[in-house]
Design a protein around this motif. Sequence first.
Motif, PDB file in Angstrom:
ATOM      1  N   GLU A 269       2.091   1.836  -3.609  1.00 26.53           N
ATOM      2  CA  GLU A 269       1.286   2.659  -4.316  1.00 26.53           C
ATOM      3  C   GLU A 269       1.168   3.870  -4.100  1.00 26.53           C
ATOM      4  O   GLU A 269       0.770   4.633  -5.129  1.00 26.53           O
ATOM      5  N   LYS A 270       0.896   4.356  -2.719  1.00 27.25           N
ATOM      6  CA  LYS A 270       0.446   5.541  -2.400  1.00 27.25           C
ATOM      7  C   LYS A 270       1.607   6.556  -2.515  1.00 27.25           C
ATOM      8  O   LYS A 270       1.664   7.974  -3.046  1.00 27.25           O
ATOM      9  N   LYS A 271       2.914   6.183  -2.273  1.00 29.51           N
ATOM     10  CA  LYS A 271       4.081   6.986  -2.054  1.00 29.51           C
ATOM     11  C   LYS A 271       5.118   7.107  -3.487  1.00 29.51           C
ATOM     12  O   LYS A 271       5.520   8.182  -3.874  1.00 29.51           O
TER      13      LYS A 271
ATOM     14  N   SER B 240       0.826   1.142  -9.437  1.00 28.15           N
ATOM     15  CA  SER B 240      -0.358   0.529  -9.124  1.00 28.15           C
ATOM     16  C   SER B 240      -0.466  -1.009  -9.414  1.00 28.15           C
ATOM     17  O   SER B 240       0.152  -1.368 -10.416  1.00 28.15           O
TER      18      SER B 240
ATOM     19  N   ALA C 215       0.897  -1.352  -0.004  1.00 29.42           N
ATOM     20  CA  ALA C 215       0.052  -0.118   0.109  1.00 29.42           C
ATOM     21  C   ALA C 215       0.939   1.163  -0.051  1.00 29.42           C
ATOM     22  O   ALA C 215       0.582   2.330  -0.795  1.00 29.42           O
TER      23      ALA C 215
END
Length: 451
Positions: free
Chosen positions: A336-338, A342, A333
């Motif tokens: 994907e966020k930082k 994807s 996660a």
Amino acid sequence: MKKGTVFVCQNCGFRSPKWLGRCSQCGEWNSMVEELEEEFTVELAEGQAEPVLYQEIKESAGQRVPVGIEPFNNVLGGGLVLGSVVLIGGEPGIGKSTLLLQVSRQLATSEGPVLYVSGEESLEQIKLRGDRLGLSREKVYLLAETSLERIINTAERMQPKALVIDSVQTIYSPHLTSSPGTISQVREVTNRVFRLAKKNQIPVFLVGHITKDGSLAGPKSLEHMVDVVLLFEGERDHNHRVLRVLKNRFGPVSELAIFEMSQSGLRAIDNPSAFFLKERPQNEPGSVVVATIKGSRPLLVEIQALVSSTLFSGNPRRMSIGLDHYRVAMLLALVEKKIGYSFSGEDIYLNVAGGLTVEEPAADLGVVLAVISSIKNLPLPREIAVFGEVGLSGEVRSVSQPVARIKEARSLGFEAVLMPEGNLKQLEGENLSGLKCLGVSSVRRALAQVF
């Protein structure tokens, strides 16, 4: 004198006057066993012990006996303490009996006669294993017996240098009417053996079964009664075994020993890092070497990642072997966020090569780099090792024992180590010539260094 029947949970020791389908204390199903509750008269000792001033207690010399297997000595804290009771647990067929037969051979060679009691195998079966391990003229006495009274009488008559009981769940005391393996029997057997060891200064090894969740079978008080608790573990499909400490009254609980199972028994692995990296592929994406700590020993392991397009739309797979599944999900996660990748249409598989389990957060950076290496299809530089904890903001945090990790990497020929920037200050004054230490403060900086 009998007091009546009581139902005892074989998982937690909860007592109930009536049968319950589910234990009301631990929630285990079908664990209540009927036992006859009895009371015994307490025998008073002839002489009463008097308190002794601390300064007047003299330290005994020669209280530790070397076993003859160096990693086993280290796990015990420097040797076997006279009068100690050591409990060894492990899955069926993992090699507990093989290990203790080898230990018995070493002790019989260096110290004197050893009594090996088996409640599960016949003498002929033990001899077949002994022939495979190379036992010949050592004074290892075998006894196939399940009666506690006969075992104690034999031990007091022989006065062996060590006693092995395989296993505590098969031994029973005739003073109790319950079946062997029940909580009452296990507690009574362990208590009597403990008193035998302390009275005669005989070190005792007890083999214990484990439950389906991997914990030692029997009441929790069993672990409190003994001096040392060891867990012998490993994968059936791999030939290495790990012996680690859960409790040790005479030494640290951070030690660990690694063995290799062979036709002639268990062989101690002097260099575990080289053992686990000997089949590492060259220039393959998704492969990262992580400098981790197992117990107090630095160890280099390979973390492998495979990221591929999913065949199940909307439900990609996330599988990890040897790593904490929840921590892996958190790191994915974060990527994907930082970082901006994807994974919604990607299956992700992670594995610690060799069947080891890595639990410490210092492997976080290796997991992130392995996943990104696989998705970019770019291999990392082969001669680089990494370690570092990754926070939820993408920062790389300091970890313990950086010097030991770096020296282990240098001893195996690695040329660079990617590590937390906060650990660089701890390297001042260390002789690390020939090794480049690359400090990074975030995952983005780590990616810029290796790609």
